[in-house]
Design an enzyme around this catalytic site. Structure first.
Site, PDB file in Angstrom:
ATOM      1  N   ASP A 159       0.875  -1.167   0.000  1.00 48.19           N
ATOM      2  CA  ASP A 159       0.000   0.000   0.000  1.00 48.19           C
ATOM      3  C   ASP A 159       0.915   1.220   0.000  1.00 48.19           C
ATOM      4  O   ASP A 159       2.105   1.139   0.290  1.00 48.19           O
ATOM      5  CB  ASP A 159      -0.952  -0.014   1.206  1.00 48.19           C
ATOM      6  CG  ASP A 159      -2.126   0.960   1.011  1.00 48.19           C
ATOM      7  OD1 ASP A 159      -2.075   1.790   0.068  1.00 48.19           O
ATOM      8  OD2 ASP A 159      -3.097   0.901   1.789  1.00 48.19           O
TER       9      ASP A 159
HETATM   10  C1  BGC Z   1      -4.977   3.435   0.147  1.00 50.49           C
HETATM   11  C2  BGC Z   1      -5.088   2.433  -0.976  1.00 50.49           C
HETATM   12  C3  BGC Z   1      -4.897   3.124  -2.302  1.00 50.49           C
HETATM   13  C4  BGC Z   1      -3.572   3.864  -2.302  1.00 50.49           C
HETATM   14  C5  BGC Z   1      -3.289   4.587  -3.604  1.00 50.49           C
HETATM   15  C6  BGC Z   1      -3.734   4.292   0.040  1.00 50.49           C
HETATM   16  O1  BGC Z   1      -3.783   5.348   0.951  1.00 50.49           O
HETATM   17  O2  BGC Z   1      -4.989   2.755   1.390  1.00 50.49           O
HETATM   18  O3  BGC Z   1      -6.343   1.813  -0.932  1.00 50.49           O
HETATM   19  O4  BGC Z   1      -4.970   2.194  -3.343  1.00 50.49           O
HETATM   20  O5  BGC Z   1      -3.587   4.816  -1.250  1.00 50.49           O
HETATM   21  O6  BGC Z   1      -4.108   5.690  -3.748  1.00 50.49           O
END
Ligand code: BGC
Length: 660
Positions: free
Chosen positions: A252
């Site tokens: 993530d």
């Molecule tokens: C989120 C993810 C997301 C990623 C990219 C993160 O803060 O937890 O779900 O895909 O950001 O935007």
């Protein structure tokens, strides 16, 4: 009274292009490894690390290797449409998708998400989310498919198959235990092996079975070890690989909390976005600067480095993205109309949303139409006075939540909801309106369960649970209210009267830093907990109404096959005056002593029926559906004894029972 869930699908389901045929994994790996063999260490590291969130046209991009014809791989959110992209659809949320209890619609939404992603040049669609809604206040619970692992697993499976049928990679997220927003960068979610297999890991297992090409590890820790540095989850003998996962694991955004050596050797393949320092334990995003030195000094072997790159490229070839894939044609750094509202409402922009008030106004334009009065503030007096002495009043109330940190500190709620009340005194507004209009229809827009103490008020003639809908919310609602569309959605969670009825809580405060949350409830979430504790919810899991009625008839036939599968067959008839769709649900009671909840969802089927029509319905129970995870044998095992099968219109509306 009518209470129904409403699914707002904002796209056409038919007439899709032919499904894209994926290249077999072994051929994909052969192509990938031939490229890897020609690369320098810098080129390899470039493929495994993002270019930096704010340098990238997508929310994440890898470094291209132009001389070998390898483009930057574009990652974009997900999961309810494309975020930070102009001119795209705001799809219904995961939780509304779950409320269809329809694999057909789950798949169709996945196909549409994939087609839009492909059209924009997105290689990896960052979805579906499949974090179990452990507590109904969890900020991002609505992105996924609710508290039930089986329903969540089917939502994940169908979405991935749909997305990947268009040649776009799915990304199963967030692996695993990402169940609250407070403290998410370091909270440890502690659960035992059986709970992992049967609850939190189950949707990821279904994702692997759907051949997902990538998995996103989560911000949080699991049993004390960070998700992205956790060999039990990501390693060669960990959960994913042991279940046959062939793609790559991406962090993530900012979830790499350990050194490059630790995460690479634990099984993380790619770090995104490449330039963040986030609040978490240990070193941050160390793959960017740390991977090359770790390879040079032998902390990470060349073989492991090559394996990481090979997995990323194999996924690219597997989905056929090496030929005819559109170039990126948007810029996430320059999203149009960057309003706070759009950011707060959803993982997509809802650029084309048609609000209910507009749709109701359009419906009532012209001669002979109903005279509308509206109250668009949250003022209780104004609302009650607009409704007084009207033939019908439609009251809208809502409750929202979202992702911590960037978008969602709204009305004092930091990601996770503070409580299960309707916002802006919505409950009081409903009561004030119901006091002055004897035909009050309540529409709830909410990310999950809310308290409904007013639900049996004699003047409330209908409750429409519209959930967290897509951009066509207004017209969809009008279709339901005017009887043009017969509702068929079902609650993908229970609606109860007290927070303690759900048996879990959100940890908001911690004096000692990142808290440790012990999942002591184990398998008992939502209806399973209520069953175990004698709690009757206000509206139960699986509940929903229709403008017609359905009759089930048996006897329930349960036929076993040599493979251990069982076919459960019964008949459903439409006994009412209009065509409609019944959602037949199968709940399984395991033998006493198996240590399972009293009843678990193990099957569902949508049954569309014309007036007077009846149909024989078969729901298959596979071997794993009747198994428990045995922590001594570390395997799925069918417990000995008698199983009870109930089939009906909700968990409590049981129509037929059988045993085997
Ligand atoms: C989120 C993810 C997301 C990623 C990219 C993160 O803060 O937890 O779900 O895909 O950001 O935007």
């Amino acid at each position: 009274m009518i209470l129904t869930t409403l699914l707002l699908l904002s796209f056409q389901l038919l007439g899709r292009a032919e499904a894209f045929v994926q290249r077999p994994w072994d051929e994909s790996y052969a192509l990938a490894n031939a490229k890897v063999a020609q690369m320098t260490i810098d080129e390899k590291v470039g493929i495994l690390t993002g270019v930096g969130q704010f340098n990238s046209r997508c929310v994440g991009d890898t470094h291209p290797v132009d001389r070998l014809g390898i483009p930057a791989i574009c990652f974009q959110d997900g999961p309810a449409g494309l975020r930070l992209v102009k001119g795209v659809t705001g799809f219904p949320s995961g939780i509304n998708t779950a409320s269809t209890f329809s694999r057909r619609l789950m798949r169709a939404r996945g196909v549409a998400l994939g087609e839009e992603s492909r059209g924009k040049g997105v290689n990896v669609f960052l979805g579906p989310a499949m974090d179990i809604m452990r507590n109904p206040k969890a900020g991002r619970g609505w992105e996924s498919f609710g508290p039930d692992p089986f329903l969540t697993g089917e939502g994940a499976y169908e979405t991935i198959v749909g997305v990947q049928s268009t040649g776009v990679q799915g990304c199963a997220k967030h692996f695993v235990g990402n169940n609250q927003e407070h403290w998410r960068y370091g909270v440890t979610a502690d659960f035992d092996e059986r709970t992992m297999r049967e609850v939190y890991g189950w949707p990821f297992l279904r994702s692997v079975e759907a051949d997902v090409s990538s998995v996103m590890c989560a911000y949080n820790r699991v049993n004390g070890t960070s998700s992205c540095g956790n060999a039990d989850l990501l390693g060669p003998n960990g959960f994913l690989r042991e279940n046959g996962f062939k793609g790559f694991v991406v962090s993530d955004w900012g979830a790499t909390h350990d050194t490059a050596k630790d995460v690479a050797n634990a099984g993380l393949d790619m770090e995104q976005p490449g330039d963040w320092i986030v609040i978490g334990g240990g070193d941050f995003n160390d793959l960017i600067s740390g991977l090359k030195p770790a390879v040079n000094n032998g902390d990470v072997s060349i073989d492991r480095l090559d394996e990481m790159v090979g997995r990323v490229l194999a996924a690219f070839y597997h989905l056929g993205q090496d030929s005819g894939f559109p170039a990126v044609n948007f810029d996430a750094q320059q999203p149009s109309t960057p309003t706070a509202l759009a950011r707060r409402t959803s993982m997509s922009r809802l650029e084309f949303v048609v609000p209910p008030v507009d749709a109701l106004t359009a419906e009532n334009a012209g001669a002979g139409a109903a005279a509308l009065a509206t109250s668009l503030s949250n003022d209780l007096d104004a609302g009650a006075s607009a409704a007084r002495d009207r033939d019908v009043a439609v009251v809208f109330a809502n409750a929202m939540s979202g992702e911590l940190g960037f978008y969602d500190v709204v009305v004092g709620n930091m990601g996770d909801r503070n409580d299960l009340d309707l916002w802006f005194k919505g409950g009081s507004l409903i009561e004030r309106v119901a006091a002055v209009c004897n035909n009050t229809i309540v529409v709830i827009h909410s990310v999950g369960p809310v308290f409904m103490p007013w639900s049996s008020h004699p003047n409330i003639t209908a409750i429409v649970y519209a959930g967290a809908p897509g951009e066509m919310t207004g017209p969809s609602l009008v279709d339901v209210l005017y009887g043009r569309y017969n509702p068929r959605g079902r609650l993908p969670f229970s609606i109860a009267d007290k927070e303690t009825d759900f048996g879990t809580s959100i940890v908001y405060d911690s004096l000692t830093g990142f808290p440790e949350i012990n999942y002591t409830e184990k398998l008992l979430l939502d209806y399973r907990y209520m069953d175990a504790n004698g709690i009757t919810p206000r509206f139960e899991f699986g509940f929903g109404l229709s403008y017609t009625t359905f009759v089930y008839s048996g006897p329930l036939s349960i036929v076993s096959s040599a493979s251990g599968a069982r076919a459960v067959t019964f008949t459903v008839a439409n006994s009412g005056d209009v065509p409609g769709t019944e959602i037949a649900q199968l709940y399984l009671g395991f033998p006493a002593g198996a240590g399972e909840p009293k009843r678990v969802l193990r099957g569902f089927e949508e049954v569309a029926l014309g007036v007077g029509e009846s149909r024989s319905v078969t729901i298959m129970l596979g071997q794993r559906d009747v198994s428990i995870w045995d922590v001594v044998r570390h395997a799925w095992v069918v417990p000995p004894g008698t199983f009870t099968v109930t089939v009906g219109a909700s968990i409590n509306d049981v129509r037929l029972t059988g045993t085997f």
